[in-house]
Write a protein that holds these residues in place. Structure first.
Motif, PDB file in Angstrom:
ATOM      1  N   ASN A   9       3.458  -7.514 -33.051  1.00 20.74           N
ATOM      2  CA  ASN A   9       2.740  -6.283 -33.381  1.00 20.74           C
ATOM      3  C   ASN A   9       3.630  -5.049 -33.385  1.00 20.74           C
ATOM      4  OD1 ASN A   9       0.148  -7.446 -33.714  1.00 20.74           O
ATOM      5  ND2 ASN A   9      -0.106  -7.540 -31.490  1.00 20.74           N
ATOM      6  N   ALA A  10       4.555  -4.934 -32.447  1.00 19.02           N
ATOM      7  CA  ALA A  10       5.389  -3.743 -32.353  1.00 19.02           C
ATOM      8  C   ALA A  10       6.644  -4.080 -31.571  1.00 19.02           C
ATOM      9  CB  ALA A  10       4.637  -2.585 -31.695  1.00 19.02           C
ATOM     10  N   GLY A  11       7.613  -3.159 -31.628  1.00 15.81           N
ATOM     11  CA  GLY A  11       8.864  -3.330 -30.895  1.00 15.81           C
ATOM     12  C   GLY A  11       9.610  -2.016 -30.818  1.00 15.81           C
ATOM     13  N   CYS A  12      10.516  -1.881 -29.832  1.00  9.85           N
ATOM     14  CA  CYS A  12      11.300  -0.665 -29.663  1.00  9.85           C
ATOM     15  C   CYS A  12      12.534  -0.982 -28.833  1.00  9.85           C
ATOM     16  CB  CYS A  12      10.480   0.447 -29.006  1.00  9.85           C
ATOM     17  SG  CYS A  12       9.836   0.007 -27.383  1.00  9.85           S
ATOM     18  N   TRP A  13      13.550  -0.119 -28.944  1.00  9.66           N
ATOM     19  CA  TRP A  13      14.793  -0.249 -28.193  1.00  9.66           C
ATOM     20  C   TRP A  13      14.726   0.569 -26.908  1.00  9.66           C
ATOM     21  CZ3 TRP A  13      18.829  -3.465 -29.286  1.00  9.66           C
ATOM     22  CH2 TRP A  13      18.907  -4.008 -30.565  1.00  9.66           C
ATOM     23  N   HIS A  14      15.516   0.147 -25.931  1.00  7.06           N
ATOM     24  CA  HIS A  14      15.675   0.933 -24.705  1.00  7.06           C
ATOM     25  C   HIS A  14      16.438   2.210 -25.040  1.00  7.06           C
ATOM     26  CE1 HIS A  14      16.883   2.039 -20.634  1.00  7.06           C
ATOM     27  NE2 HIS A  14      15.989   1.172 -20.180  1.00  7.06           N
ATOM     28  N   PRO A  15      15.999   3.380 -24.549  1.00  2.00           N
ATOM     29  CA  PRO A  15      16.672   4.631 -24.940  1.00  2.00           C
ATOM     30  C   PRO A  15      18.058   4.806 -24.344  1.00  2.00           C
ATOM     31  CG  PRO A  15      14.935   5.051 -23.350  1.00  2.00           C
ATOM     32  CD  PRO A  15      14.811   3.623 -23.723  1.00  2.00           C
ATOM     33  N   ARG A  16      18.396   4.073 -23.285  1.00  2.00           N
ATOM     34  CA  ARG A  16      19.694   4.234 -22.635  1.00  2.00           C
ATOM     35  C   ARG A  16      20.609   3.024 -22.844  1.00  2.00           C
ATOM     36  NH1 ARG A  16      19.115   8.152 -18.516  1.00  2.00           N
ATOM     37  NH2 ARG A  16      17.757   9.780 -19.386  1.00  2.00           N
ATOM     38  N   GLU A  17      20.053   1.837 -22.832  1.00  2.00           N
ATOM     39  CA  GLU A  17      20.844   0.620 -22.984  1.00  2.00           C
ATOM     40  C   GLU A  17      20.796   0.179 -24.445  1.00  2.00           C
ATOM     41  OE1 GLU A  17      19.653  -2.372 -20.283  1.00  2.00           O
ATOM     42  OE2 GLU A  17      19.658  -1.058 -18.525  1.00  2.00           O
ATOM     43  N   ARG A  18      21.960  -0.068 -25.009  1.00  2.00           N
ATOM     44  CA  ARG A  18      22.032  -0.353 -26.440  1.00  2.00           C
ATOM     45  C   ARG A  18      21.734  -1.800 -26.786  1.00  2.00           C
ATOM     46  NH1 ARG A  18      26.744  -2.676 -28.277  1.00  2.00           N
ATOM     47  NH2 ARG A  18      28.353  -3.080 -26.728  1.00  2.00           N
ATOM     48  N   THR A  19      21.606  -2.686 -25.785  1.00 10.93           N
ATOM     49  CA  THR A  19      21.368  -4.105 -26.072  1.00 10.93           C
ATOM     50  C   THR A  19      19.971  -4.574 -25.694  1.00 10.93           C
ATOM     51  OG1 THR A  19      22.287  -4.741 -23.913  1.00 10.93           O
ATOM     52  CG2 THR A  19      23.811  -4.653 -25.788  1.00 10.93           C
ATOM     53  N   GLU A  20      19.173  -3.754 -25.058  1.00 13.91           N
ATOM     54  CA  GLU A  20      17.843  -4.190 -24.603  1.00 13.91           C
ATOM     55  C   GLU A  20      16.767  -3.661 -25.542  1.00 13.91           C
ATOM     56  OE1 GLU A  20      14.750  -3.310 -20.981  1.00 13.91           O
ATOM     57  OE2 GLU A  20      16.886  -3.529 -20.464  1.00 13.91           O
ATOM     58  N   PHE A  21      15.826  -4.521 -25.879  1.00 16.61           N
ATOM     59  CA  PHE A  21      14.676  -4.097 -26.673  1.00 16.61           C
ATOM     60  C   PHE A  21      13.431  -4.835 -26.213  1.00 16.61           C
ATOM     61  CE2 PHE A  21      16.658  -7.584 -28.960  1.00 16.61           C
ATOM     62  CZ  PHE A  21      15.602  -8.377 -29.357  1.00 16.61           C
ATOM     63  N   MET A  22      12.271  -4.333 -26.627  1.00 15.63           N
ATOM     64  CA  MET A  22      10.976  -4.838 -26.173  1.00 15.63           C
ATOM     65  C   MET A  22      10.113  -5.169 -27.384  1.00 15.63           C
ATOM     66  SD  MET A  22       8.244  -3.031 -23.543  1.00 15.63           S
ATOM     67  CE  MET A  22       8.529  -1.423 -24.252  1.00 15.63           C
ATOM     68  N   THR A  23       9.374  -6.272 -27.290  1.00 13.00           N
ATOM     69  CA  THR A  23       8.447  -6.687 -28.340  1.00 13.00           C
ATOM     70  C   THR A  23       7.121  -7.095 -27.709  1.00 13.00           C
ATOM     71  OG1 THR A  23       9.286  -8.968 -28.264  1.00 13.00           O
ATOM     72  CG2 THR A  23      10.278  -7.478 -29.892  1.00 13.00           C
ATOM     73  N   PRO A  27      -1.519  -7.060 -26.575  1.00 12.22           N
ATOM     74  CA  PRO A  27      -0.847  -5.764 -26.746  1.00 12.22           C
ATOM     75  C   PRO A  27      -0.603  -5.463 -28.217  1.00 12.22           C
ATOM     76  CG  PRO A  27       0.728  -7.417 -26.041  1.00 12.22           C
ATOM     77  CD  PRO A  27      -0.614  -8.096 -26.064  1.00 12.22           C
ATOM     78  N   THR A  28      -0.901  -4.246 -28.630  1.00  9.34           N
ATOM     79  CA  THR A  28      -0.714  -3.837 -30.025  1.00  9.34           C
ATOM     80  C   THR A  28       0.305  -2.717 -30.192  1.00  9.34           C
ATOM     81  OG1 THR A  28      -2.576  -2.287 -29.838  1.00  9.34           O
ATOM     82  CG2 THR A  28      -3.064  -4.518 -30.623  1.00  9.34           C
ATOM     83  N   ALA A  29       0.729  -2.064 -29.102  1.00 10.15           N
ATOM     84  CA  ALA A  29       1.735  -1.006 -29.170  1.00 10.15           C
ATOM     85  C   ALA A  29       2.496  -0.980 -27.858  1.00 10.15           C
ATOM     86  CB  ALA A  29       1.088   0.359 -29.434  1.00 10.15           C
ATOM     87  N   CYS A  49       7.692   1.289 -18.822  1.00 12.19           N
ATOM     88  CA  CYS A  49       7.308   0.538 -20.020  1.00 12.19           C
ATOM     89  C   CYS A  49       5.798   0.647 -20.168  1.00 12.19           C
ATOM     90  CB  CYS A  49       7.719  -0.923 -19.917  1.00 12.19           C
ATOM     91  SG  CYS A  49       9.493  -1.183 -19.699  1.00 12.19           S
ATOM     92  N   ALA A  50       5.346   1.238 -21.248  1.00 13.48           N
ATOM     93  CA  ALA A  50       3.914   1.432 -21.493  1.00 13.48           C
ATOM     94  C   ALA A  50       3.473   0.521 -22.626  1.00 13.48           C
ATOM     95  CB  ALA A  50       3.618   2.882 -21.828  1.00 13.48           C
ATOM     96  N   VAL A  51       2.259  -0.024 -22.485  1.00 17.73           N
ATOM     97  CA  VAL A  51       1.705  -0.970 -23.458  1.00 17.73           C
ATOM     98  C   VAL A  51       0.258  -0.587 -23.726  1.00 17.73           C
ATOM     99  CG1 VAL A  51       1.099  -3.369 -23.912  1.00 17.73           C
ATOM    100  CG2 VAL A  51       3.223  -2.841 -22.712  1.00 17.73           C
ATOM    101  N   GLY A  52      -0.104  -0.519 -25.012  1.00 19.92           N
ATOM    102  CA  GLY A  52      -1.494  -0.309 -25.405  1.00 19.92           C
ATOM    103  C   GLY A  52      -2.095  -1.598 -25.921  1.00 19.92           C
ATOM    104  N   CYS A  53      -3.298  -1.929 -25.482  1.00 18.76           N
ATOM    105  CA  CYS A  53      -3.912  -3.228 -25.776  1.00 18.76           C
ATOM    106  C   CYS A  53      -5.141  -3.052 -26.665  1.00 18.76           C
ATOM    107  CB  CYS A  53      -4.293  -3.945 -24.479  1.00 18.76           C
ATOM    108  SG  CYS A  53      -2.900  -4.179 -23.350  1.00 18.76           S
ATOM    109  N   LEU A  69       1.782   4.584 -29.352  1.00 16.66           N
ATOM    110  CA  LEU A  69       1.884   4.992 -27.946  1.00 16.66           C
ATOM    111  C   LEU A  69       3.258   5.621 -27.751  1.00 16.66           C
ATOM    112  CD1 LEU A  69       0.135   4.806 -25.358  1.00 16.66           C
ATOM    113  CD2 LEU A  69       1.433   2.775 -24.744  1.00 16.66           C
ATOM    114  N   LYS A  70       3.302   6.890 -27.306  1.00 14.62           N
ATOM    115  CA  LYS A  70       4.558   7.617 -27.191  1.00 14.62           C
ATOM    116  C   LYS A  70       4.585   8.419 -25.887  1.00 14.62           C
ATOM    117  CE  LYS A  70       6.510   6.783 -31.287  1.00 14.62           C
ATOM    118  NZ  LYS A  70       5.505   5.861 -31.784  1.00 14.62           N
ATOM    119  N   PHE A  71       5.771   8.424 -25.229  1.00 16.37           N
ATOM    120  CA  PHE A  71       6.047   9.330 -24.124  1.00 16.37           C
ATOM    121  C   PHE A  71       6.586  10.640 -24.693  1.00 16.37           C
ATOM    122  CE2 PHE A  71       5.886   5.619 -21.400  1.00 16.37           C
ATOM    123  CZ  PHE A  71       5.450   6.137 -20.185  1.00 16.37           C
TER     124      PHE A  71
END
Length: 579
Positions: free
Chosen positions: A215-229, A263-265, A275-279, A313-315
């Motif tokens: 559904n969605a994915g994003c990168w870690h803002p500080r670490e260049r190799t970590e991402f979330m899906t 989870p959708t976002a 780490c925030a998740v919207g369902c 979903l945004k900080f």
């Protein structure tokens, strides 16, 4: 060790004097430097003793991020500070509006663009949509035609749902409708493909990857190799692009009754600690990245409507607020320290796409979101709200549904994608680079190169100058053929007249006509004749003039013996029974 050497070193250290500092001179020098920096005239302390009201605070104390106040300064401001505040007030006016005085439009297809990403420098943009294609745009290399320099289908026939650049801008995360996320480099070459899990394992933590649509994915803002899906299998996974063989960590959002929530976002905070998740049940769940992901840090169940996907979903950039957008036509602003009760609920914001964005401005003073076109509507809008007063400050009309939004901090430009396949870039006088690099360029024309070349002849005898005159040769050949009795013979006329067997013949001149004629003369056999009787009628002729069979049995059976046929007995007729 020589004992005399130790005594000499001790005597030498005892003769050293302690180093002294003139603190008064140091303080005076620091004050003089501060006055020069602030451009403040030096005053004689005897003539004008210091007034406590004229003392400026050593450091500006900021009001809490929730109040969003400006610097709190004690006492009157010096002239230089006053001029700075005037310029700050002018910049605040500029920062309180969206840069929208000018815009460009980039088209790629006619289907909705559901994914948008721009790198940290604002030089390259990547878009993806319902046509399964990912388009690469480079502002420095484009001309006024605004065409992508590359299009590709990294996930075959799967819709592109999300795109994101990592912190360094070297890798691109591609989230599509399948269960495997991909990582590409800046030019579109494959770097990593996440593994797919085993769908027959009930515990998703035991599988290597997702087993359902992403559904969605994003990168870690500080670490260049970590991402979330996040996926429809009810799990949120953290990955390491340098390894990629298995997920790094897993989070399992739950509904209020303990059942699995989809989870959708998902998103990181700006410092990467949350780490925030919207369902799809309307809940927002937050985990602490610095601890294990067994229990949530914060949960709100009464956000969006039940059975309604959260599309964004945004900080905030300061990390003190959270903004969510849902398919229930609402946008909700939360305090990140306590998300149980929302700060503001924005209603009547039409949303028909599960990827519609809601974002903060770089200074966290504005909130932007887009609306969708319902059946019968002709105009969609970009809504801009004040994050402190929650009032709508401006709106921009679009002729198609607004899906994705991005406000780049360095180039001060706003990018959006629409449902008609267009990507727009808004900018003004305060913007730099980005769209300004290509808006003034003329279309690149293809250069026509004029060169003088010599043709290399490989087979010279095929050239016209070496070919013989065909007209003169054909006439001469026809004259020769007329003198030939075979070639000049009159051709045979077509066969006409009676025939046999459905074929036309010329009276038996050919072997085929003879066979056909003989077939027509033969006596036809009777199909009802008994084959045994047909053979026995030749028995007398065979007995008088044996030729084939009889001579073979002359010694052991001189007289032929044939099998006698017994008369068949008729079955007894059944007597009729009396009625």
């Amino acid at each position: 060790m020589n004992p005399g050497s130790g005594t000499a070193s001790a005597r030498k250290n005892a003769e050293k004097k302690a180093r002294t500092f003139d603190l008064t001179a140091i303080f005076e020098q620091a004050k003089q430097t501060a006055r020069e920096v602030c451009r403040q005239p030096e005053k004689d302390p005897e003539e004008d003793p210091p007034d406590p009201g004229d003392v400026v605070a050593a450091g500006p104390s900021k009001i809490g991020a929730v109040d969003g106040g400006e610097d709190d300064v004690i006492g009157p401001l010096p002239p230089s500070r006053a001029t700075e505040d005037k310029s700050d007030s002018d910049s605040d006016k500029e920062d309180s509006s969206m840069p929208s005085s000018m815009s460009i439009q980039m088209n790629n297809g006619v289907k909705p663009i559901s994914a948008l990403a721009i790198d940290a420098n604002g030089a390259r943009v990547v878009t993806g949509g319902y046509d399964y294609e990912v388009a690469f745009w480079d502002f420095a290399g484009m001309d006024s035609s605004f065409r992508p320099f590359r299009t590709m289908r990294p996930c075959e026939s799967h819709q592109i749902r999300d795109l994101a650049f990592n912190a360094t801008g070297e890798h691109i995360l591609v989230v599509s409708g399948n269960a495997q996320a991909k990582v590409l480099d800046r030019d579109g070459l494959l770097v990593l493909e996440c593994p797919k899990g085993d769908m027959y394992i009930t515990d998703t933590a035991k599988t290597k990857g997702h087993i359902a649509m992403l559904n969605a994915g994003c990168w870690h803002p500080r670490e260049r190799t970590e991402f979330m899906t996040c996926s429809n299998d009810g799990s949120v996974r953290l990955w390491d692009s340098s390894a990629g063989t298995k997920h790094k960590a897993i989070m399992k959002p739950k509904q209020q009754g303990g059942l699995r929530a989809i989870p959708t976002a998902c998103c990181y905070s700006q410092d990467g600690n949350w780490c925030a998740v919207g369902c799809n049940d309307g809940s927002i769940q937050i985990w602490d990245h610095r601890r294990n992901f067994v229990n949530t840090a914060q949960v709100t169940r009464d956000g969006h409507a039940k059975s309604s996907d959260i599309s964004s979903l945004k900080f905030s950039y300061r990390g003190h607020q959270i903004l969510s957008r849902g398919l229930d036509d609402r946008m909700i602003l939360y305090d990140a320290r306590n998300i149980k009760k929302p700060l503001k609920v924005f209603s009547d914001l039409t949303n028909m796409y599960s990827m519609t964005d809601a974002i903060f401005s770089p200074n966290d003073k504005l909130i932007l979101t887009g609306t969708s076109l319902r059946k019968g509507d002709t105009e969609a809008e970009i809504k801009v709200f004040n994050a402190e007063t929650f009032k709508e400050t401006e709106s921009h009309v679009e002729n198609a549904s607004v899906i994705r939004l991005a406000w780049h901090t360095k180039i001060n430009q706003v990018l959006l994608t629409r449902s008609d396949g267009a990507t727009k870039v808004f900018y003004d006088e305060t913007s730099r680079n980005g769209a300004l690099l290509c808006v003034g360029k003329t279309k690149i024309k293809k250069k026509h190169m004029e060169t003088v070349t010599s043709t290399q002849i490989i087979t010279p005898h095929v050239l016209p100058m070496y070919r013989p005159d065909k007209t003169r040769l054909m006439r001469k050949q026809q004259e020769i053929d007329r003198k030939d009795p075979i070639k000049s013979r009159k051709p045979d006329m077509p066969v006409t007249g009676p025939g046999a067997g459905g074929k036309i013949a010329s009276g038996g001149n050919t072997h085929t006509s003879f066979i056909v004629r003989q077939l027509g003369m033969r006596e036809k056999t009777d199909d009802n004749e008994d084959p045994r009787e047909a053979l026995l009628k030749y028995a007398k002729a065979a007995e008088e003039d044996p030729y084939w069979v009889s001579p073979a049995y002359k010694k052991n059976q001189p007289k032929p013996i044939f099998q006698a046929v017994e008369a068949e007995e008729e079955p007894p007729s059944k007597k009729s029974k009396p009625v």
